[in-house]
Design a protein around this motif. Structure first.
Motif, PDB file in Angstrom:
ATOM      1  N   MET A   3      68.392  71.412 -22.761  1.00  0.00           N
ATOM      2  CA  MET A   3      66.944  71.314 -22.852  1.00  0.00           C
ATOM      3  C   MET A   3      66.451  70.000 -22.238  1.00  0.00           C
ATOM      4  O   MET A   3      66.964  68.932 -22.568  1.00  0.00           O
ATOM      5  N   LYS A   4      65.461  70.114 -21.387  1.00  0.00           N
ATOM      6  CA  LYS A   4      64.878  68.923 -20.783  1.00  0.00           C
ATOM      7  C   LYS A   4      63.579  68.502 -21.476  1.00  0.00           C
ATOM      8  O   LYS A   4      63.090  67.386 -21.259  1.00  0.00           O
ATOM      9  N   ALA A   5      63.008  69.402 -22.288  1.00  0.00           N
ATOM     10  CA  ALA A   5      61.722  69.097 -22.912  1.00  0.00           C
ATOM     11  C   ALA A   5      61.612  69.760 -24.273  1.00  0.00           C
ATOM     12  O   ALA A   5      62.197  70.816 -24.519  1.00  0.00           O
ATOM     13  N   VAL A   6      60.847  69.119 -25.147  1.00  0.00           N
ATOM     14  CA  VAL A   6      60.536  69.679 -26.458  1.00  0.00           C
ATOM     15  C   VAL A   6      59.017  69.714 -26.605  1.00  0.00           C
ATOM     16  O   VAL A   6      58.337  68.711 -26.381  1.00  0.00           O
ATOM     17  N   LEU A   7      58.508  70.876 -26.958  1.00  0.00           N
ATOM     18  CA  LEU A   7      57.090  71.060 -27.241  1.00  0.00           C
ATOM     19  C   LEU A   7      56.932  71.097 -28.758  1.00  0.00           C
ATOM     20  O   LEU A   7      57.603  71.878 -29.440  1.00  0.00           O
ATOM     21  N   LEU A   8      56.072  70.252 -29.285  1.00  0.00           N
ATOM     22  CA  LEU A   8      55.963  70.092 -30.729  1.00  0.00           C
ATOM     23  C   LEU A   8      54.568  70.444 -31.231  1.00  0.00           C
ATOM     24  O   LEU A   8      53.562  69.933 -30.728  1.00  0.00           O
ATOM     25  N   ASP A   9      54.524  71.307 -32.214  1.00  0.00           N
ATOM     26  CA  ASP A   9      53.295  71.553 -32.955  1.00  0.00           C
ATOM     27  C   ASP A   9      52.941  70.281 -33.730  1.00  0.00           C
ATOM     28  O   ASP A   9      53.803  69.424 -33.963  1.00  0.00           O
ATOM     29  N   PHE A  10      51.682  70.152 -34.125  1.00  0.00           N
ATOM     30  CA  PHE A  10      51.278  68.966 -34.901  1.00  0.00           C
ATOM     31  C   PHE A  10      51.268  69.257 -36.395  1.00  0.00           C
ATOM     32  O   PHE A  10      52.179  68.864 -37.120  1.00  0.00           O
ATOM     33  N   HIS A  11      50.244  69.986 -36.858  1.00  0.00           N
ATOM     34  CA  HIS A  11      50.114  70.229 -38.294  1.00  0.00           C
ATOM     35  C   HIS A  11      51.252  71.101 -38.806  1.00  0.00           C
ATOM     36  O   HIS A  11      51.545  72.162 -38.261  1.00  0.00           O
ATOM     37  N   GLY A  12      51.931  70.630 -39.839  1.00  0.00           N
ATOM     38  CA  GLY A  12      53.043  71.355 -40.428  1.00  0.00           C
ATOM     39  C   GLY A  12      54.373  71.100 -39.749  1.00  0.00           C
ATOM     40  O   GLY A  12      55.403  71.569 -40.231  1.00  0.00           O
ATOM     41  N   THR A  13      54.349  70.363 -38.637  1.00  0.00           N
ATOM     42  CA  THR A  13      55.578  70.056 -37.902  1.00  0.00           C
ATOM     43  C   THR A  13      55.798  68.558 -37.787  1.00  0.00           C
ATOM     44  O   THR A  13      56.865  68.047 -38.107  1.00  0.00           O
TER      45      THR A  13
ATOM     46  N   GLU B  12      63.654  75.547 -19.721  1.00  0.00           N
ATOM     47  CA  GLU B  12      64.231  74.236 -20.024  1.00  0.00           C
ATOM     48  C   GLU B  12      63.561  73.591 -21.236  1.00  0.00           C
ATOM     49  O   GLU B  12      63.851  72.439 -21.561  1.00  0.00           O
ATOM     50  N   ALA B  13      62.667  74.329 -21.895  1.00  0.00           N
ATOM     51  CA  ALA B  13      61.872  73.746 -22.982  1.00  0.00           C
ATOM     52  C   ALA B  13      62.128  74.456 -24.305  1.00  0.00           C
ATOM     53  O   ALA B  13      62.365  75.670 -24.364  1.00  0.00           O
ATOM     54  N   LEU B  14      62.055  73.684 -25.382  1.00  0.00           N
ATOM     55  CA  LEU B  14      62.161  74.193 -26.751  1.00  0.00           C
ATOM     56  C   LEU B  14      60.841  73.942 -27.464  1.00  0.00           C
ATOM     57  O   LEU B  14      60.368  72.803 -27.516  1.00  0.00           O
ATOM     58  N   MET B  15      60.216  74.994 -27.995  1.00  0.00           N
ATOM     59  CA  MET B  15      59.003  74.855 -28.792  1.00  0.00           C
ATOM     60  C   MET B  15      59.384  74.783 -30.259  1.00  0.00           C
ATOM     61  O   MET B  15      60.136  75.630 -30.766  1.00  0.00           O
ATOM     62  N   VAL B  16      58.890  73.773 -30.956  1.00  0.00           N
ATOM     63  CA  VAL B  16      59.195  73.581 -32.371  1.00  0.00           C
ATOM     64  C   VAL B  16      57.889  73.606 -33.163  1.00  0.00           C
ATOM     65  O   VAL B  16      56.967  72.852 -32.872  1.00  0.00           O
ATOM     66  N   GLY B  17      57.824  74.501 -34.134  1.00  0.00           N
ATOM     67  CA  GLY B  17      56.618  74.604 -34.951  1.00  0.00           C
ATOM     68  C   GLY B  17      56.938  75.165 -36.317  1.00  0.00           C
ATOM     69  O   GLY B  17      58.097  75.168 -36.749  1.00  0.00           O
ATOM     70  N   ASP B  18      55.901  75.662 -36.981  1.00  0.00           N
ATOM     71  CA  ASP B  18      56.098  76.172 -38.335  1.00  0.00           C
ATOM     72  C   ASP B  18      55.404  77.517 -38.566  1.00  0.00           C
ATOM     73  O   ASP B  18      55.312  77.965 -39.705  1.00  0.00           O
ATOM     74  N   THR B  19      54.904  78.166 -37.491  1.00  0.00           N
ATOM     75  CA  THR B  19      54.194  79.425 -37.662  1.00  0.00           C
ATOM     76  C   THR B  19      54.643  80.447 -36.609  1.00  0.00           C
ATOM     77  O   THR B  19      55.237  80.085 -35.590  1.00  0.00           O
ATOM     78  N   PRO B  20      54.329  81.716 -36.825  1.00  0.00           N
ATOM     79  CA  PRO B  20      54.625  82.733 -35.809  1.00  0.00           C
ATOM     80  C   PRO B  20      53.936  82.439 -34.474  1.00  0.00           C
ATOM     81  O   PRO B  20      54.464  82.810 -33.415  1.00  0.00           O
ATOM     82  N   ALA B  21      52.784  81.787 -34.512  1.00  0.00           N
ATOM     83  CA  ALA B  21      52.093  81.442 -33.263  1.00  0.00           C
ATOM     84  C   ALA B  21      52.955  80.518 -32.413  1.00  0.00           C
ATOM     85  O   ALA B  21      52.969  80.618 -31.178  1.00  0.00           O
ATOM     86  N   ASP B  22      53.679  79.604 -33.060  1.00  0.00           N
ATOM     87  CA  ASP B  22      54.583  78.713 -32.327  1.00  0.00           C
ATOM     88  C   ASP B  22      55.755  79.493 -31.743  1.00  0.00           C
ATOM     89  O   ASP B  22      56.183  79.249 -30.610  1.00  0.00           O
TER      90      ASP B  22
END
Length: 227
Positions: free
Chosen positions: A1-11, A184-194
């Motif tokens: 992974m070259k990048a991480v996409l992060l949710d804000f609220h709840g993450t 190349e990206a990983l999305m990290v969150g806490d909801t189905p939308a993520d």
């Protein structure tokens, strides 16, 4: 992974405890509430709907349009949540606006314990980071106050880009801003939308819910980006 996409609220952060939220907003209006009354009022306000809190039990028809657009326009975000708060009779002039103002300031949020260390570790490892949020206001002042802005390569906020998660377009925009392919990206969150990031070609990790100040497993992404 070259990048991480992060949710804000709840993450990365959680809103302050409901009673503290009400006490602070009331104090801004010049009213000192006792803790029992503040707790009871907070319960009613949470049922009505709180920015950063649970979804409202009911959205009045007069607020339906604002509610639908809340993450696309700042006026709609403010109007929806102040309108919901105003449905609760508190007997305090200006309370609905004061409650909303708490979500705009760093004091109204509690970063998770792993947030700063994880962002710093990602930066040290050369992994690019974007904050990707469905939100109707600017998060940058909050990150500035926490001293974390330099650890974030891009802020991709729904009201600025005109797309909300799980629309693949918001994830593609984030990847483009970081200069990486979705694969190349990983999305990290806490909801189905993520988790909808998988439809954009990204990998996704959904974290468990955690109360303010409690670990939420954010640090585990370091194992995923550097197995």
């Amino acid at each position: 992974m070259k990048a991480v996409l992060l949710d804000f609220h709840g993450t990365l952060a959680q809103v302050e405890e409901p009673r503290d939220w009400v006490l602070a907003a009331a104090a801004a209006c010049g009213v000192q509430l006792d803790r029992v009354r503040a707790t009871a009022l907070a319960d009613r306000l949470l049922t009505a709907g709180r920015a950063g809190g649970p979804l409202p039990a009911r959205v009045p028809p007069r607020l339906a349009e604002l509610w639908a657009d809340r993450d696309l326009y700042p006026y709609a975000h403010r109007g929806a949540y102040t309108g919901l708060a105003a449905t609760v009779e508190a007997g305090i002039d200006g309370l609905a606006e004061a409650l909303y103002e708490r979500v705009l300031v760093p004091e109204g949020w509690v970063p998770y314990p792993d947030t700063a260390p994880t962002l710093a570790a990602l930066r040290g490892a050369g992994v690019r980071v974007a904050v990707v949020s469905n939100i109707g206001f600017d998060l940058r002042p909050i990150f500035d106050a926490w001293g974390l802005t330099d650890l974030v390569g891009a802020f991709v906020l729904s009201y600025e880009v005109g797309r909300c998660k799980p629309d693949p377009a918001i994830f593609w925009r984030a990847c483009g801003m970081l200069g990486v392919d979705p694969e190349e990206a990983l999305m990290v969150g806490d909801t189905p939308a993520d988790a909808g990031a998988v439809n954009a070609g990204c990998a996704a990790l959904v974290l468990p819910a955690a109360d303010p100040g409690r670990p939420n497993g954010l640090g585990t992404i370091l194992d995923l980006t550097h197995p």
